[in-house]
Design a protein around this motif. Structure first.
Motif, PDB file in Angstrom:
ATOM      1  N   THR A 107      35.512  43.743  43.703  1.00 52.55           N
ATOM      2  CA  THR A 107      36.839  43.217  44.014  1.00 52.55           C
ATOM      3  C   THR A 107      37.305  42.248  42.941  1.00 52.55           C
ATOM      4  O   THR A 107      36.605  41.293  42.607  1.00 52.55           O
ATOM      5  N   LEU A 108      38.497  42.492  42.417  1.00 54.65           N
ATOM      6  CA  LEU A 108      39.105  41.529  41.515  1.00 54.65           C
ATOM      7  C   LEU A 108      39.727  40.401  42.330  1.00 54.65           C
ATOM      8  O   LEU A 108      40.004  40.571  43.525  1.00 54.65           O
ATOM      9  N   PRO A 109      39.968  39.235  41.744  1.00 59.48           N
ATOM     10  CA  PRO A 109      40.306  38.031  42.515  1.00 59.48           C
ATOM     11  C   PRO A 109      41.627  38.133  43.272  1.00 59.48           C
ATOM     12  O   PRO A 109      42.604  38.709  42.792  1.00 59.48           O
ATOM     13  N   ILE A 110      41.631  37.551  44.470  1.00 62.42           N
ATOM     14  CA  ILE A 110      42.839  37.429  45.271  1.00 62.42           C
ATOM     15  C   ILE A 110      43.241  35.963  45.350  1.00 62.42           C
ATOM     16  O   ILE A 110      42.443  35.069  45.041  1.00 62.42           O
ATOM     17  N   SER A 111      44.477  35.735  45.772  1.00 61.13           N
ATOM     18  CA  SER A 111      44.947  34.381  46.057  1.00 61.13           C
ATOM     19  C   SER A 111      45.082  34.252  47.563  1.00 61.13           C
ATOM     20  O   SER A 111      45.983  34.845  48.164  1.00 61.13           O
ATOM     21  N   LYS A 112      44.202  33.495  48.167  1.00 63.79           N
ATOM     22  CA  LYS A 112      44.247  33.345  49.624  1.00 63.79           C
ATOM     23  C   LYS A 112      45.554  32.701  50.060  1.00 63.79           C
ATOM     24  O   LYS A 112      46.113  33.069  51.091  1.00 63.79           O
ATOM     25  N   ALA A 113      46.041  31.750  49.268  1.00 65.46           N
ATOM     26  CA  ALA A 113      47.300  31.094  49.615  1.00 65.46           C
ATOM     27  C   ALA A 113      48.453  32.082  49.581  1.00 65.46           C
ATOM     28  O   ALA A 113      49.320  32.080  50.464  1.00 65.46           O
ATOM     29  N   ALA A 114      48.488  32.947  48.571  1.00 62.49           N
ATOM     30  CA  ALA A 114      49.561  33.942  48.465  1.00 62.49           C
ATOM     31  C   ALA A 114      49.500  34.941  49.611  1.00 62.49           C
ATOM     32  O   ALA A 114      50.539  35.357  50.141  1.00 62.49           O
TER      33      ALA A 114
END
Length: 322
Positions: A107-114
């Motif tokens: 998995t490439l990085p996600i933005s939890k806030a977004a």
């Protein structure tokens, strides 16, 4: 080791560095397919759409399993309209892994806030969502080095909580669960037939026989003794400040740490660019690079792909052992 099926590389947050890491990941030399919207890839990326994960692709082309998003990607500026697509890609990848079509996922990085802002994402992060998709199975997070010897592999037993909450959150049941998950994963995914696990104490100097906190004498040592009697090869509780120099690392295969920084400071000091995040306990392989979306440099083409390449290679090796 069996021949591994292709790994799915999920797109992560389109406005982050994920899309520019995907074509660089071809340098990994392992079979993988990028799952995401090809419009989000850097301009000039040589890619080709595939309908099946095992579909042959010409060398140098990025294979893309297409998943269209509502909006284009603007580097550094996550669009709430794309949040749902990020979540759908993760779920689709898990479905393919559980079906056996994929050897695992990276998995490439996600933005939890977004994701929370754009889609009401209710999970603390990737790991918890993956565990939920797998049937709410118990999991543990491991950070594993790839460029240092002896290797550094750490499992934080408690993760993203305030330091003052750690003594209450670190329970005998939680530590035992982490030990069992780690032992099983070292056997199945790392090919270590008789794993040696080191357990860090909670307090400085591992409590110094009760002088600096009593968790070690009161319940950590008895728990370790009981699990040794059940056949686990355990050392500890050990003072965390002397566990990570080279000679110490020769004496164990993975270290379980009481809290986030106790685990992550040593590995990020020893192998900042080559560290890989591995989720232990899932019914499928999952790895990820040990970094975030890096919005500040997204779109500039300068993101370091070393951790992503290491994560793909580790997923490939783990999938082959399964």
């Amino acid at each position: 080791m069996t021949e591994a099926r292709p790994i799915i590389l999920t797109c992560g947050e389109p406005a982050g560095v994920g899309p520019e890491l995907a074509p660089k990941a071809l340098a990994s030399g392992v079979p993988f397919v990028f799952l995401g919207d090809p419009r989000h890839l850097p301009e000039g990326t040589a890619w080709t759409e595939v309908d099946a994960l095992a579909q042959p692709v010409a060398p140098g082309l990025l294979p893309v399993l297409r998943h269209d998003f509502p909006a284009p990607a603007v580097p550094g500026r996550p669009d709430p309209a794309n949040a749902r697509g990020v979540i759908e890609v993760i779920a689709r990848a898990v479905g393919l892994a559980l079906s056996g079509a994929a050897g695992g996922i990276c998995t490439l990085p996600i933005s939890k806030a977004a994701l929370k802002r754009g889609a009401g994402f209710a999970f603390p992060g990737h790991t918890e969502y993956l565990a939920h998709l797998a049937g709410d199975v118990p999991v543990a997070m491991m950070l594993a080095s790839t460029t240092v010897e002896p290797p550094c592999r750490v499992v934080p037993v408690t993760i993203h909580i305030a330091l003052h909450e750690v003594p209450k959150a670190l329970t005998p049941a939680l530590l035992e669960q982490a030990i069992r998950i780690t032992d099983a994963a070292m056997r199945r995914d790392f090919g270590i037939a008789a794993p040696r696990l080191a357990i860090a104490g909670l307090n400085p100097h591992a409590g110094e026989n009760g002088v600096i906190g009593d968790e070690e004498t009161r319940w950590i040592t008895p728990l370790i003794a009981r699990l040794r009697g059940a056949g686990f090869d355990l050392a500890g509780p050990l003072p965390a400040d002397t566990m990570f120099h080279p000679a110490a690392r020769t004496r164990y295969d993975a270290a379980l740490c009481a809290y986030h920084d106790q685990a992550l400071i040593p590995i990020k000091t020893l192998d900042f660019s080559g560290g890989v995040n591995v989720t232990l306990g899932l019914p499928f392989v999952r790895t990820s690079p040990d970094h975030g979306t890096a919005f500040d440099i997204a779109g500039r083409g300068i993101a370091d792909a070393q951790s992503g390449i290491a994560a793909l290679r580790m997923a490939h090796d783990m999938a082959g052992r399964r």
